[in-house]
Write a protein that holds these residues in place. Sequence first.
Motif, short mmCIF file in Angstrom:
data_model
loop_
_atom_site.label_atom_id
_atom_site.label_comp_id
_atom_site.label_asym_id
_atom_site.label_seq_id
_atom_site.Cartn_x
_atom_site.Cartn_y
_atom_site.Cartn_z
N ILE A 266 20.90 -33.70 -22.85
CA ILE A 266 20.64 -32.67 -23.85
C ILE A 266 21.10 -31.33 -23.33
O ILE A 266 20.67 -30.89 -22.24
CB ILE A 266 19.13 -32.61 -24.19
CG1 ILE A 266 18.64 -33.98 -24.64
CG2 ILE A 266 18.86 -31.55 -25.26
CD1 ILE A 266 17.13 -34.08 -24.79
N ASP A 267 21.99 -30.68 -24.05
CA ASP A 267 22.44 -29.34 -23.69
C ASP A 267 21.41 -28.32 -24.18
O ASP A 267 20.92 -28.42 -25.32
CB ASP A 267 23.80 -29.04 -24.33
CG ASP A 267 24.94 -29.78 -23.65
OD1 ASP A 267 24.74 -30.28 -22.52
OD2 ASP A 267 26.03 -29.85 -24.24
N VAL A 268 21.10 -27.36 -23.33
CA VAL A 268 20.11 -26.33 -23.68
C VAL A 268 20.62 -24.96 -23.23
O VAL A 268 21.26 -24.85 -22.19
CB VAL A 268 18.73 -26.61 -23.05
CG1 VAL A 268 18.14 -27.90 -23.61
CG2 VAL A 268 18.81 -26.68 -21.53
N PRO A 269 20.36 -23.89 -23.99
CA PRO A 269 20.88 -22.57 -23.65
C PRO A 269 20.03 -21.80 -22.64
O PRO A 269 20.51 -20.89 -21.99
CB PRO A 269 20.90 -21.84 -25.00
CG PRO A 269 19.78 -22.48 -25.76
CD PRO A 269 19.76 -23.92 -25.32
N ASP A 270 18.76 -22.13 -22.53
CA ASP A 270 17.84 -21.44 -21.61
C ASP A 270 17.12 -22.51 -20.82
O ASP A 270 16.05 -22.98 -21.20
CB ASP A 270 16.86 -20.57 -22.39
CG ASP A 270 16.02 -19.68 -21.49
OD1 ASP A 270 15.86 -20.04 -20.30
OD2 ASP A 270 15.52 -18.65 -21.96
N LEU A 271 17.73 -22.92 -19.71
CA LEU A 271 17.25 -24.09 -18.98
C LEU A 271 15.81 -23.95 -18.52
O LEU A 271 15.02 -24.88 -18.66
CB LEU A 271 18.17 -24.36 -17.78
CG LEU A 271 17.88 -25.61 -16.97
CD1 LEU A 271 17.97 -26.86 -17.83
CD2 LEU A 271 18.85 -25.71 -15.78
N GLU A 272 15.44 -22.80 -18.00
CA GLU A 272 14.09 -22.63 -17.45
C GLU A 272 13.02 -22.82 -18.53
O GLU A 272 12.02 -23.51 -18.32
CB GLU A 272 13.94 -21.26 -16.78
CG GLU A 272 14.91 -21.02 -15.64
CD GLU A 272 14.79 -22.06 -14.54
OE1 GLU A 272 13.68 -22.58 -14.32
OE2 GLU A 272 15.81 -22.37 -13.91
N ASN A 273 13.23 -22.21 -19.69
CA ASN A 273 12.25 -22.32 -20.76
C ASN A 273 12.15 -23.75 -21.28
O ASN A 273 11.06 -24.25 -21.58
CB ASN A 273 12.58 -21.37 -21.91
CG ASN A 273 12.19 -19.94 -21.60
OD1 ASN A 273 11.38 -19.68 -20.71
ND2 ASN A 273 12.78 -18.99 -22.31
#
Length: 262
Positions: free
Chosen positions: A182-189
């Motif tokens: 899964i690609d995500v723009p804000d990895l930490e959140n």
Amino acid sequence: MNRFAIGHVLIKTKQLKQAVQSFQQLGFTVTYRTAPSKAYNALIYLQDGSFLELFNPKPFHLPDRLLRAVFQLLRPLHPAMVNRFLHYLNSEEGLNDYALDSVQLEQAEANVREISQAGAKLGKTINKSKTLPDGRKQTWWLAVPEEPRLPFLMSAYDPELACTEQEISHSNGALGIDRLVIDVPDLENWIESYKLIFTGAEFSRDGQQCTFVLGKNHTVVLRLAKQHRLAEIHLITSLPLKNELRLQPDLSHGAAIMMKSV
């Protein structure tokens, strides 16, 4: 403790019958559990107990604009589910959503309570039912996060229909799910959000991605990217492959499906 495994992965298509034919060409056995003329989904059952669901999210032949308006009126009843449907409607064809099943089926309700107590924001549990071909009523429930891009949780079907040997046998050798990327723009959140859902699951961080290990050796990989999307599904096959193989994208209706040998 691994409470969950990937139960099924949804692949959106605008033309269900065409998608069924395409996935059959890819070597999958595709099963309708209702009359094909009335079906809005078709299923690809795997030997590890998971399945892929080809689905058309439009249950009615209405223009998208009118359908959105109808569901906006229904939003106060089930806001989390309506938001999820609108997410389906606005998405492109391809990998679209996925569900988690409890590894211990009898613990499904307790698992939902525990992750809710841990801070996961879930909407109201939704009870579902349908009439089986033999006239019996089949029931199950869904627990849907308020964030439509997080996986939803499902109970077992009651009664559960066992798959036949033919339904779980595929000419491409598909046996089960290895991982979902899964690609995500804000990895930490997103890592923090997933920790609430995958309470107790083992996870590791490697640079710009994070891997959660679930039951049945399924893994979910969060990968830093510019925008959110279900990027790839990796399946295990019994066929001998030297390298991981991507199935023909022109037949997979936008879904990136990779195969690797056991």
